[in-house]
Design an enzyme around this catalytic site. Sequence first.
Site, PDB file in Angstrom:
ATOM      1  CG  HIS A 143      -2.083  -0.903   1.120  1.00  0.00           C
ATOM      2  ND1 HIS A 143      -2.011  -2.241   1.463  1.00  0.00           N
ATOM      3  CD2 HIS A 143      -3.349  -0.709   0.669  1.00  0.00           C
ATOM      4  CE1 HIS A 143      -3.189  -2.802   1.267  1.00  0.00           C
ATOM      5  NE2 HIS A 143      -4.012  -1.912   0.779  1.00  0.00           N
ATOM      6  CE  LYS A 147      -3.655  -0.513   4.939  1.00  0.00           C
ATOM      7  NZ  LYS A 147      -4.913   0.199   5.306  1.00  0.00           N
TER       8      LYS A 147
HETATM    9  N1  LIG Z   1     -12.809  -0.845   2.969  1.00  0.00           N
HETATM   10  C1  LIG Z   1     -12.215  -0.368   1.877  1.00  0.00           C
HETATM   11  O1  LIG Z   1     -12.553  -0.747   0.720  1.00  0.00           O
HETATM   12  C2  LIG Z   1     -11.150   0.650   2.024  1.00  0.00           C
HETATM   13  C3  LIG Z   1     -10.780   1.054   3.278  1.00  0.00           C
HETATM   14  N2  LIG Z   1      -9.868   2.045   3.433  1.00  0.00           N
HETATM   15  C4  LIG Z   1      -9.622   2.502   4.806  1.00  0.00           C
HETATM   16  O2  LIG Z   1     -10.246   3.771   4.969  1.00  0.00           O
HETATM   17  C5  LIG Z   1      -9.531   4.523   5.958  1.00  0.00           C
HETATM   18  C6  LIG Z   1      -9.204   5.891   5.388  1.00  0.00           C
HETATM   19  O3  LIG Z   1      -8.302   5.737   4.326  1.00  0.00           O
HETATM   20  P1  LIG Z   1      -7.739   7.067   3.576  1.00  0.00           P
HETATM   21  O4  LIG Z   1      -8.889   7.845   3.041  1.00  0.00           O
HETATM   22  O5  LIG Z   1      -6.648   6.644   2.663  1.00  0.00           O
HETATM   23  O6  LIG Z   1      -7.113   7.858   4.817  1.00  0.00           O
HETATM   24  P2  LIG Z   1      -6.819   9.447   4.947  1.00  0.00           P
HETATM   25  O7  LIG Z   1      -5.804   9.563   6.019  1.00  0.00           O
HETATM   26  O8  LIG Z   1      -6.563  10.018   3.595  1.00  0.00           O
HETATM   27  O9  LIG Z   1      -8.222  10.052   5.464  1.00  0.00           O
HETATM   28  C7  LIG Z   1      -8.637   9.832   6.787  1.00  0.00           C
HETATM   29  C8  LIG Z   1      -9.743  10.825   7.064  1.00  0.00           C
HETATM   30  O10 LIG Z   1     -10.236  10.618   8.380  1.00  0.00           O
HETATM   31  C9  LIG Z   1     -10.342  11.901   9.011  1.00  0.00           C
HETATM   32  N3  LIG Z   1     -10.297  11.719  10.461  1.00  0.00           N
HETATM   33  C10 LIG Z   1      -9.229  11.636  11.266  1.00  0.00           C
HETATM   34  N4  LIG Z   1      -9.643  11.509  12.545  1.00  0.00           N
HETATM   35  C11 LIG Z   1     -11.002  11.512  12.507  1.00  0.00           C
HETATM   36  C12 LIG Z   1     -12.027  11.408  13.493  1.00  0.00           C
HETATM   37  N5  LIG Z   1     -11.705  11.254  14.787  1.00  0.00           N
HETATM   38  N6  LIG Z   1     -13.306  11.443  13.098  1.00  0.00           N
HETATM   39  C13 LIG Z   1     -13.632  11.580  11.774  1.00  0.00           C
HETATM   40  N7  LIG Z   1     -12.711  11.680  10.785  1.00  0.00           N
HETATM   41  C14 LIG Z   1     -11.409  11.653  11.179  1.00  0.00           C
HETATM   42  C15 LIG Z   1      -9.206  12.721   8.461  1.00  0.00           C
HETATM   43  O11 LIG Z   1      -9.474  14.099   8.640  1.00  0.00           O
HETATM   44  C16 LIG Z   1      -9.292  12.311   6.990  1.00  0.00           C
HETATM   45  O12 LIG Z   1     -10.332  13.048   6.385  1.00  0.00           O
HETATM   46  C17 LIG Z   1      -8.331   3.670   6.349  1.00  0.00           C
HETATM   47  O13 LIG Z   1      -8.656   2.943   7.518  1.00  0.00           O
HETATM   48  C18 LIG Z   1      -8.190   2.700   5.173  1.00  0.00           C
HETATM   49  O14 LIG Z   1      -7.587   1.463   5.540  1.00  0.00           O
HETATM   50  C19 LIG Z   1      -9.264   2.675   2.377  1.00  0.00           C
HETATM   51  C20 LIG Z   1      -9.584   2.293   1.098  1.00  0.00           C
HETATM   52  C21 LIG Z   1     -10.543   1.233   0.819  1.00  0.00           C
HETATM   53  O1  LIG Z   2      -5.491   2.138   3.232  1.00  0.00           O
HETATM   54  C1  LIG Z   2      -5.855   1.855   2.048  1.00  0.00           C
HETATM   55  O2  LIG Z   2      -5.616   2.549   1.044  1.00  0.00           O
HETATM   56  C2  LIG Z   2      -6.630   0.597   1.876  1.00  0.00           C
HETATM   57  N1  LIG Z   2      -7.012  -0.017   2.972  1.00  0.00           N
HETATM   58  C3  LIG Z   2      -7.876  -1.153   3.000  1.00  0.00           C
HETATM   59  C4  LIG Z   2      -7.215  -2.263   3.794  1.00  0.00           C
HETATM   60  O3  LIG Z   2      -6.631  -1.920   4.865  1.00  0.00           O
HETATM   61  O4  LIG Z   2      -7.329  -3.430   3.368  1.00  0.00           O
HETATM   62  C5  LIG Z   2      -8.423  -1.557   1.657  1.00  0.00           C
HETATM   63  C6  LIG Z   2      -7.541  -1.266   0.475  1.00  0.00           C
HETATM   64  O5  LIG Z   2      -6.556  -2.254   0.358  1.00  0.00           O
HETATM   65  C7  LIG Z   2      -6.957   0.123   0.515  1.00  0.00           C
END
Ligand SMILES: NC(=O)C1=CN([C@@H]2O[C@H](COP(=O)(O)OP(=O)(O)OC[C@H]3O[C@@H](n4cnc5c(N)ncnc54)[C@H](O)[C@@H]3O)[C@@H](O)[C@H]2O)C=CC1
Ligand SMILES: O=C(O)C1=N[C@H](C(=O)O)C[C@H](O)C1
Length: 249
Positions: A143, A147
Amino acid sequence: MTRVAVNGVTGQMGGAVIEAATDSEVVVGFATSDTDAVDGVPVVRPEDAAEALREYDVDVVVDFAVPEGALTVADACVEAGVPMVVGTTGFDEDGMARLKDASESIPLLKATNFSQGIQVLQRLVREAVGTLDEYDLELMETHHNRKVDAPSGTANSILDVIQEERDVEPVYGREGHAPREDDEIGVFARRAGDIRGEHELVLAGNDEVLSLSHRAEDRGVFAAGALDAATWLVGRDAGWYDFSEVVDA
Ligand SMILES: NC(=O)C1=CN([C@@H]2O[C@H](COP(=O)(O)OP(=O)(O)OC[C@H]3O[C@@H](n4cnc5c(N)ncnc54)[C@H](O)[C@@H]3O)[C@@H](O)[C@H]2O)C=CC1
Ligand SMILES: O=C(O)C1=N[C@H](C(=O)O)C[C@H](O)C1
């Protein structure tokens, strides 16, 4: 048109959800940053989420934030009676228990990966591990360098599938000098650049190697899947739902 609130709206995934929302409308977002709005979407602090869910007449929340933030907004969803799609990864046992509690009151769908490809990969993994039951298994994910949780939620979900089929002990990284035990599965996490998400399971034995892998090429794939799940979830009874039900619908 489904009215969506995005938790983590100022993040990478928050932006992807806003961009992907064509059949839905993102009417408000939650984030801790001081921004008033992002791409025209008003930003509210998570502690004010319950009031905002009512004020903006939200049908469903899509969450891609941090575990602490997801749990704060889950409490708000319970208070306001709003369904929640949880995409945030990295919850500990207590956090998972709190999400399960919330699903007693609202429809809640959690997925570590909202791509259809990973759903299919998990089904292929179950078949391969169950059939090639003597082969060595090694799992790697890669990733972007922002991350903070490792291994990825997706890798942990793949590991869960594998451990339903075979008794294996994860070895997280390797160093030093020791033989590989037969019941080990090496689990490796690489962090580099802006890699969207790559997962590979290697099954090796009997003079052959089988590799099952997936690569996400744009965060839009996760955003689209989460929005499909959100629309699917609205109107359902309180409970714990799985993304596989959306993929198979
Ligand atoms: N399930 C899926 O398909 C996917 C899951 N993810 C997960 O989504 C999460 C976010 O990923 P990204 O957008 O890349 O991270 P990022 O760091 O770009 O965004 C995180 C967001 O959360 C906000 N944040 C921080 N503390 C907070 C709080 N206490 N309350 C509300 N918002 C808060 C930040 O201001 C920011 O807007 C990660 O846990 C990642 O693993 C990411 C991509 C796909
Ligand atoms: O942090 C990410 O970007 C992603 N997080 C998810 C994970 O922790 O599996 C899903 C995806 O791989 C992208």
